[in-house]
Write a protein that holds these residues in place. Sequence first.
Motif, PDB file in Angstrom:
ATOM      1  N   ILE A   4      61.330  98.472   8.822  1.00  0.00           N
ATOM      2  CA  ILE A   4      60.051  98.268   8.151  1.00  0.00           C
ATOM      3  C   ILE A   4      59.477  99.645   7.848  1.00  0.00           C
ATOM      4  N   THR A   5      59.053  99.861   6.617  1.00  0.00           N
ATOM      5  CA  THR A   5      58.497 101.141   6.202  1.00  0.00           C
ATOM      6  C   THR A   5      56.977 101.066   6.201  1.00  0.00           C
ATOM      7  N   ALA A   6      56.323 102.107   6.729  1.00  0.00           N
ATOM      8  CA  ALA A   6      54.862 102.164   6.712  1.00  0.00           C
ATOM      9  C   ALA A   6      54.363 101.997   5.281  1.00  0.00           C
ATOM     10  N   GLY A   7      53.364 101.152   5.101  1.00  0.00           N
ATOM     11  CA  GLY A   7      52.819 100.885   3.781  1.00  0.00           C
ATOM     12  C   GLY A   7      53.365  99.628   3.141  1.00  0.00           C
ATOM     13  N   SER A   8      54.480  99.112   3.655  1.00  0.00           N
ATOM     14  CA  SER A   8      55.047  97.882   3.101  1.00  0.00           C
ATOM     15  C   SER A   8      54.278  96.671   3.613  1.00  0.00           C
ATOM     16  N   THR A   9      54.417  95.550   2.917  1.00  0.00           N
ATOM     17  CA  THR A   9      53.711  94.328   3.302  1.00  0.00           C
ATOM     18  C   THR A   9      54.651  93.167   3.588  1.00  0.00           C
ATOM     19  N   SER A  10      55.957  93.430   3.621  1.00  0.00           N
ATOM     20  CA  SER A  10      56.895  92.356   3.931  1.00  0.00           C
ATOM     21  C   SER A  10      58.094  92.912   4.683  1.00  0.00           C
ATOM     22  N   PHE A  11      58.823  92.016   5.363  1.00  0.00           N
ATOM     23  CA  PHE A  11      60.023  92.409   6.087  1.00  0.00           C
ATOM     24  C   PHE A  11      60.925  91.193   6.224  1.00  0.00           C
ATOM     25  N   ILE A  12      62.166  91.455   6.571  1.00  0.00           N
ATOM     26  CA  ILE A  12      63.164  90.398   6.721  1.00  0.00           C
ATOM     27  C   ILE A  12      63.317  90.058   8.198  1.00  0.00           C
ATOM     28  N   SER A  13      63.284  88.774   8.518  1.00  0.00           N
ATOM     29  CA  SER A  13      63.471  88.337   9.892  1.00  0.00           C
ATOM     30  C   SER A  13      64.265  87.044   9.905  1.00  0.00           C
ATOM     31  N   PRO A  14      65.266  86.916  10.770  1.00  0.00           N
ATOM     32  CA  PRO A  14      66.026  85.660  10.864  1.00  0.00           C
ATOM     33  C   PRO A  14      65.167  84.497  11.349  1.00  0.00           C
ATOM     34  N   LEU A  15      64.003  84.798  11.941  1.00  0.00           N
ATOM     35  CA  LEU A  15      63.133  83.719  12.416  1.00  0.00           C
ATOM     36  C   LEU A  15      62.526  82.964  11.241  1.00  0.00           C
ATOM     37  N   GLY A  16      62.058  83.709  10.236  1.00  0.00           N
ATOM     38  CA  GLY A  16      61.499  83.109   9.043  1.00  0.00           C
ATOM     39  C   GLY A  16      60.489  82.020   9.339  1.00  0.00           C
ATOM     40  N   ALA A  17      60.526  80.975   8.519  1.00  0.00           N
ATOM     41  CA  ALA A  17      59.555  79.888   8.635  1.00  0.00           C
ATOM     42  C   ALA A  17      59.762  79.028   9.876  1.00  0.00           C
ATOM     43  N   ALA A  18      60.844  79.266  10.601  1.00  0.00           N
ATOM     44  CA  ALA A  18      61.103  78.456  11.787  1.00  0.00           C
ATOM     45  C   ALA A  18      60.018  78.650  12.846  1.00  0.00           C
ATOM     46  N   GLN A  19      59.419  79.853  12.899  1.00  0.00           N
ATOM     47  CA  GLN A  19      58.432  80.116  13.952  1.00  0.00           C
ATOM     48  C   GLN A  19      57.093  80.611  13.433  1.00  0.00           C
ATOM     49  N   VAL A  20      56.997  81.005  12.174  1.00  0.00           N
ATOM     50  CA  VAL A  20      55.722  81.507  11.661  1.00  0.00           C
ATOM     51  C   VAL A  20      55.360  80.797  10.367  1.00  0.00           C
ATOM     52  N   SER A  21      54.065  80.793  10.051  1.00  0.00           N
ATOM     53  CA  SER A  21      53.551  80.183   8.837  1.00  0.00           C
ATOM     54  C   SER A  21      52.315  80.968   8.411  1.00  0.00           C
ATOM     55  N   PRO A  22      51.817  80.776   7.188  1.00  0.00           N
ATOM     56  CA  PRO A  22      50.625  81.506   6.763  1.00  0.00           C
ATOM     57  C   PRO A  22      49.479  81.366   7.756  1.00  0.00           C
ATOM     58  N   GLY A  23      48.888  82.504   8.098  1.00  0.00           N
ATOM     59  CA  GLY A  23      47.804  82.526   9.074  1.00  0.00           C
ATOM     60  C   GLY A  23      48.239  82.852  10.483  1.00  0.00           C
ATOM     61  N   THR A  24      49.548  82.824  10.769  1.00  0.00           N
ATOM     62  CA  THR A  24      50.041  83.154  12.102  1.00  0.00           C
ATOM     63  C   THR A  24      49.801  84.624  12.414  1.00  0.00           C
ATOM     64  N   GLN A  25      49.297  84.909  13.605  1.00  0.00           N
ATOM     65  CA  GLN A  25      49.148  86.284  14.085  1.00  0.00           C
ATOM     66  C   GLN A  25      50.475  86.703  14.703  1.00  0.00           C
ATOM     67  N   ILE A  26      51.011  87.843  14.304  1.00  0.00           N
ATOM     68  CA  ILE A  26      52.283  88.312  14.855  1.00  0.00           C
ATOM     69  C   ILE A  26      52.147  89.737  15.375  1.00  0.00           C
ATOM     70  N   GLU A  27      52.965  90.049  16.354  1.00  0.00           N
ATOM     71  CA  GLU A  27      53.072  91.422  16.841  1.00  0.00           C
ATOM     72  C   GLU A  27      54.513  91.858  16.638  1.00  0.00           C
ATOM     73  N   ILE A  28      54.667  93.045  16.082  1.00  0.00           N
ATOM     74  CA  ILE A  28      55.990  93.596  15.843  1.00  0.00           C
ATOM     75  C   ILE A  28      56.213  94.689  16.877  1.00  0.00           C
ATOM     76  N   VAL A  29      57.301  94.564  17.633  1.00  0.00           N
ATOM     77  CA  VAL A  29      57.565  95.477  18.742  1.00  0.00           C
ATOM     78  C   VAL A  29      58.961  96.054  18.605  1.00  0.00           C
ATOM     79  N   GLU A  30      59.083  97.338  18.823  1.00  0.00           N
ATOM     80  CA  GLU A  30      60.396  97.957  18.883  1.00  0.00           C
ATOM     81  C   GLU A  30      60.382  98.984  19.999  1.00  0.00           C
ATOM     82  N   GLY A  31      61.381  98.943  20.855  1.00  0.00           N
ATOM     83  CA  GLY A  31      61.405  99.876  21.962  1.00  0.00           C
ATOM     84  C   GLY A  31      62.735  99.895  22.663  1.00  0.00           C
ATOM     85  N   GLN A  32      62.783 100.616  23.771  1.00  0.00           N
ATOM     86  CA  GLN A  32      63.983 100.710  24.581  1.00  0.00           C
ATOM     87  C   GLN A  32      63.669 100.207  25.976  1.00  0.00           C
ATOM     88  N   GLU A  33      64.502  99.302  26.474  1.00  0.00           N
ATOM     89  CA  GLU A  33      64.253  98.743  27.799  1.00  0.00           C
ATOM     90  C   GLU A  33      64.205  99.808  28.876  1.00  0.00           C
TER      91      GLU A  33
END
Length: 203
Positions: A4-33
Amino acid sequence: TGAITAGSTSFISPLGAAQVSPGTQIEIVEGQESLGCSQYYDFKTVLSVTGTTITVTEPFNTDFPAITTVNMGTFVPVVNNAVRDITIDQDPSVTWQVVGIYTYAAQHMRVQNVVINTTIDPIYGQEDNDATFDHVSASSSVGGMEFAAVVGGGLTNSYFSMQNGIPLLSHATLSLDCGTSYFPITNNYIGSGTDIGFLVGRG
């Protein structure tokens, strides 16, 4: 999930509509265990879902490299709350570690004109979005102020001191870590600490 690039408004996720819909609040996390927390963090509201493309209402604040440890989760935030004009003193007869104010997944949170005296973190902010702390006077015995995975808001006009830090654990009087971003620190004063006054780190 791809990069995901800063400034973009969309991204690709295999979850797609299976778990989110318009209005859903999401948190995007990336890290190392191995670090025990995130390196990159952001909150967004879903605008639309088309196949595996998720579009959000506002641009992302930071880049998310394409690493296999990218995760996405939905959550219910605590929204539009405030703590003002209060003093929090730990009872000296209490021997266990006490946190003064702990904010978690709070959106548009305001903490203002607060005095805190505790053994460990006077304020611990975690996974907050737009959390503002102003005119906070805080002192502790062994732990400092920490903001982990906090996006937006800031810390202003405040004073912090710590008597005895725990090396390699709670040794910084003020810490920004675990993907905290766009969180300005202005016009504050650190009175005392141990080996680190102000720590900025990823883990």
